[in-house]
Motif scaffolding. Sequence first.
Motif, PDB file in Angstrom:
ATOM      1  N   LEU A  13     -59.353  18.486  24.229  1.00  0.00           N
ATOM      2  CA  LEU A  13     -60.366  19.470  23.834  1.00  0.00           C
ATOM      3  C   LEU A  13     -59.733  20.843  23.628  1.00  0.00           C
ATOM      4  O   LEU A  13     -60.025  21.522  22.641  1.00  0.00           O
ATOM      5  CB  LEU A  13     -61.478  19.547  24.884  1.00  0.00           C
ATOM      6  CG  LEU A  13     -62.572  20.571  24.608  1.00  0.00           C
ATOM      7  CD1 LEU A  13     -63.367  20.186  23.368  1.00  0.00           C
ATOM      8  CD2 LEU A  13     -63.486  20.701  25.821  1.00  0.00           C
ATOM      9  N   HIS A  14     -58.842  21.242  24.537  1.00  0.00           N
ATOM     10  CA  HIS A  14     -58.216  22.558  24.413  1.00  0.00           C
ATOM     11  C   HIS A  14     -57.324  22.648  23.183  1.00  0.00           C
ATOM     12  O   HIS A  14     -57.233  23.712  22.562  1.00  0.00           O
ATOM     13  CB  HIS A  14     -57.450  22.905  25.685  1.00  0.00           C
ATOM     14  CG  HIS A  14     -58.347  23.218  26.829  1.00  0.00           C
ATOM     15  ND1 HIS A  14     -57.882  23.593  28.065  1.00  0.00           N
ATOM     16  CD2 HIS A  14     -59.703  23.215  26.943  1.00  0.00           C
ATOM     17  CE1 HIS A  14     -58.899  23.798  28.882  1.00  0.00           C
ATOM     18  NE2 HIS A  14     -60.013  23.576  28.221  1.00  0.00           N
ATOM     19  N   ALA A  15     -56.704  21.551  22.807  1.00  0.00           N
ATOM     20  CA  ALA A  15     -55.896  21.546  21.577  1.00  0.00           C
ATOM     21  C   ALA A  15     -56.791  21.753  20.356  1.00  0.00           C
ATOM     22  O   ALA A  15     -56.458  22.533  19.456  1.00  0.00           O
ATOM     23  CB  ALA A  15     -55.117  20.235  21.462  1.00  0.00           C
ATOM     24  N   VAL A  16     -57.932  21.077  20.337  1.00  0.00           N
ATOM     25  CA  VAL A  16     -58.880  21.251  19.225  1.00  0.00           C
ATOM     26  C   VAL A  16     -59.410  22.682  19.221  1.00  0.00           C
ATOM     27  O   VAL A  16     -59.489  23.326  18.164  1.00  0.00           O
ATOM     28  CB  VAL A  16     -60.035  20.228  19.327  1.00  0.00           C
ATOM     29  CG1 VAL A  16     -61.122  20.528  18.303  1.00  0.00           C
ATOM     30  CG2 VAL A  16     -59.510  18.816  19.163  1.00  0.00           C
ATOM     31  N   ILE A  17     -59.758  23.183  20.391  1.00  0.00           N
ATOM     32  CA  ILE A  17     -60.278  24.551  20.497  1.00  0.00           C
ATOM     33  C   ILE A  17     -59.239  25.556  20.012  1.00  0.00           C
ATOM     34  O   ILE A  17     -59.574  26.507  19.299  1.00  0.00           O
ATOM     35  CB  ILE A  17     -60.739  24.854  21.937  1.00  0.00           C
ATOM     36  CG1 ILE A  17     -62.027  24.074  22.242  1.00  0.00           C
ATOM     37  CG2 ILE A  17     -60.950  26.354  22.150  1.00  0.00           C
ATOM     38  CD1 ILE A  17     -62.466  24.131  23.696  1.00  0.00           C
ATOM     39  N   MET A  18     -57.981  25.347  20.362  1.00  0.00           N
ATOM     40  CA  MET A  18     -56.936  26.266  19.887  1.00  0.00           C
ATOM     41  C   MET A  18     -56.826  26.225  18.365  1.00  0.00           C
ATOM     42  O   MET A  18     -56.646  27.260  17.731  1.00  0.00           O
ATOM     43  CB  MET A  18     -55.580  25.921  20.521  1.00  0.00           C
ATOM     44  CG  MET A  18     -55.437  26.430  21.937  1.00  0.00           C
ATOM     45  SD  MET A  18     -55.755  28.195  22.143  1.00  0.00           S
ATOM     46  CE  MET A  18     -54.550  28.916  21.069  1.00  0.00           C
ATOM     47  N   GLY A  19     -56.958  25.035  17.785  1.00  0.00           N
ATOM     48  CA  GLY A  19     -56.911  24.920  16.324  1.00  0.00           C
ATOM     49  C   GLY A  19     -58.018  25.713  15.655  1.00  0.00           C
ATOM     50  O   GLY A  19     -57.765  26.473  14.714  1.00  0.00           O
ATOM     51  N   VAL A  20     -59.249  25.542  16.128  1.00  0.00           N
ATOM     52  CA  VAL A  20     -60.354  26.271  15.502  1.00  0.00           C
ATOM     53  C   VAL A  20     -60.286  27.760  15.829  1.00  0.00           C
ATOM     54  O   VAL A  20     -60.740  28.591  15.035  1.00  0.00           O
ATOM     55  CB  VAL A  20     -61.742  25.676  15.851  1.00  0.00           C
ATOM     56  CG1 VAL A  20     -61.869  24.261  15.343  1.00  0.00           C
ATOM     57  CG2 VAL A  20     -62.055  25.772  17.320  1.00  0.00           C
ATOM     58  N   THR A  21     -59.685  28.099  16.963  1.00  0.00           N
ATOM     59  CA  THR A  21     -59.522  29.522  17.292  1.00  0.00           C
ATOM     60  C   THR A  21     -58.586  30.197  16.303  1.00  0.00           C
ATOM     61  O   THR A  21     -58.831  31.328  15.875  1.00  0.00           O
ATOM     62  CB  THR A  21     -59.002  29.687  18.732  1.00  0.00           C
ATOM     63  OG1 THR A  21     -59.948  29.091  19.628  1.00  0.00           O
ATOM     64  CG2 THR A  21     -58.821  31.151  19.095  1.00  0.00           C
ATOM     65  N   TRP A  22     -57.513  29.505  15.920  1.00  0.00           N
ATOM     66  CA  TRP A  22     -56.605  30.055  14.913  1.00  0.00           C
ATOM     67  C   TRP A  22     -57.306  30.202  13.568  1.00  0.00           C
ATOM     68  O   TRP A  22     -57.068  31.170  12.834  1.00  0.00           O
ATOM     69  CB  TRP A  22     -55.340  29.204  14.786  1.00  0.00           C
ATOM     70  CG  TRP A  22     -54.366  29.487  15.888  1.00  0.00           C
ATOM     71  CD1 TRP A  22     -54.061  28.684  16.945  1.00  0.00           C
ATOM     72  CD2 TRP A  22     -53.592  30.672  16.057  1.00  0.00           C
ATOM     73  NE1 TRP A  22     -53.150  29.300  17.763  1.00  0.00           N
ATOM     74  CE2 TRP A  22     -52.837  30.531  17.236  1.00  0.00           C
ATOM     75  CE3 TRP A  22     -53.465  31.854  15.331  1.00  0.00           C
ATOM     76  CZ2 TRP A  22     -51.970  31.511  17.702  1.00  0.00           C
ATOM     77  CZ3 TRP A  22     -52.599  32.834  15.791  1.00  0.00           C
ATOM     78  CH2 TRP A  22     -51.862  32.660  16.962  1.00  0.00           C
ATOM     79  N   ILE A  23     -58.174  29.263  13.238  1.00  0.00           N
ATOM     80  CA  ILE A  23     -58.965  29.390  12.007  1.00  0.00           C
ATOM     81  C   ILE A  23     -59.865  30.629  12.115  1.00  0.00           C
ATOM     82  O   ILE A  23     -59.991  31.404  11.166  1.00  0.00           O
ATOM     83  CB  ILE A  23     -59.798  28.112  11.752  1.00  0.00           C
ATOM     84  CG1 ILE A  23     -58.867  26.938  11.458  1.00  0.00           C
ATOM     85  CG2 ILE A  23     -60.787  28.333  10.602  1.00  0.00           C
ATOM     86  CD1 ILE A  23     -59.562  25.588  11.449  1.00  0.00           C
TER      87      ILE A  23
END
Length: 183
Positions: A13-23
């Motif tokens: 989940l944190h990996a996905v969250i980091m991805g969308v945070t960069w977006i």
Amino acid sequence: MQPNRLGTIRRILHAVIMGVTWIGAAALIILVLVTFANVIARYILRKPMPGAVEVSQLFLVVTVFFAVAYTEVRKQHVTFDEVVGLFPRRVKAITVAIMYLLVAVYALIMSWQEAMLAISYMLPRMRVTDVLKIPIAPAMFVIAVGALLWGIELLLNALSPLAAFEQEDIRKQEAIEDEVKHS
């Protein structure tokens, strides 16, 4: 749920969250550039950029809703724990878990409702912004995804205080058993 399984889910989940945070961070940069260009165009060239407000609104949605889950991961949301801080540890953990659970339910319902609304903005015809004719539904799906990630993070947080107490109770029980053995 087992602590190691919870940890695996949390890491993914944190990996996905980091991805969308960069977006979301990229959207913020674009938002700043569009705003800057619009100010220059409006006040220096005396000709504002058509649709700059629409673009800013859409990128603001991406910036905010792709950052809300990351803010929860970092435990940076505003909290007021003066009363809860006075509770015994076990009552405090249960109270915090209930609060996380209530907000998680809210976030997940918001995600579901926003997804349904986004679909309604696509069917029977695609609704678009007034000036640039940009479809609105993708921004609404951003809200749905951001709220979904936030809700899942909150659910994991709701389980964490209880899991921590279960581990602490196990350690206490083991310590008592060790004392009994050594007596």
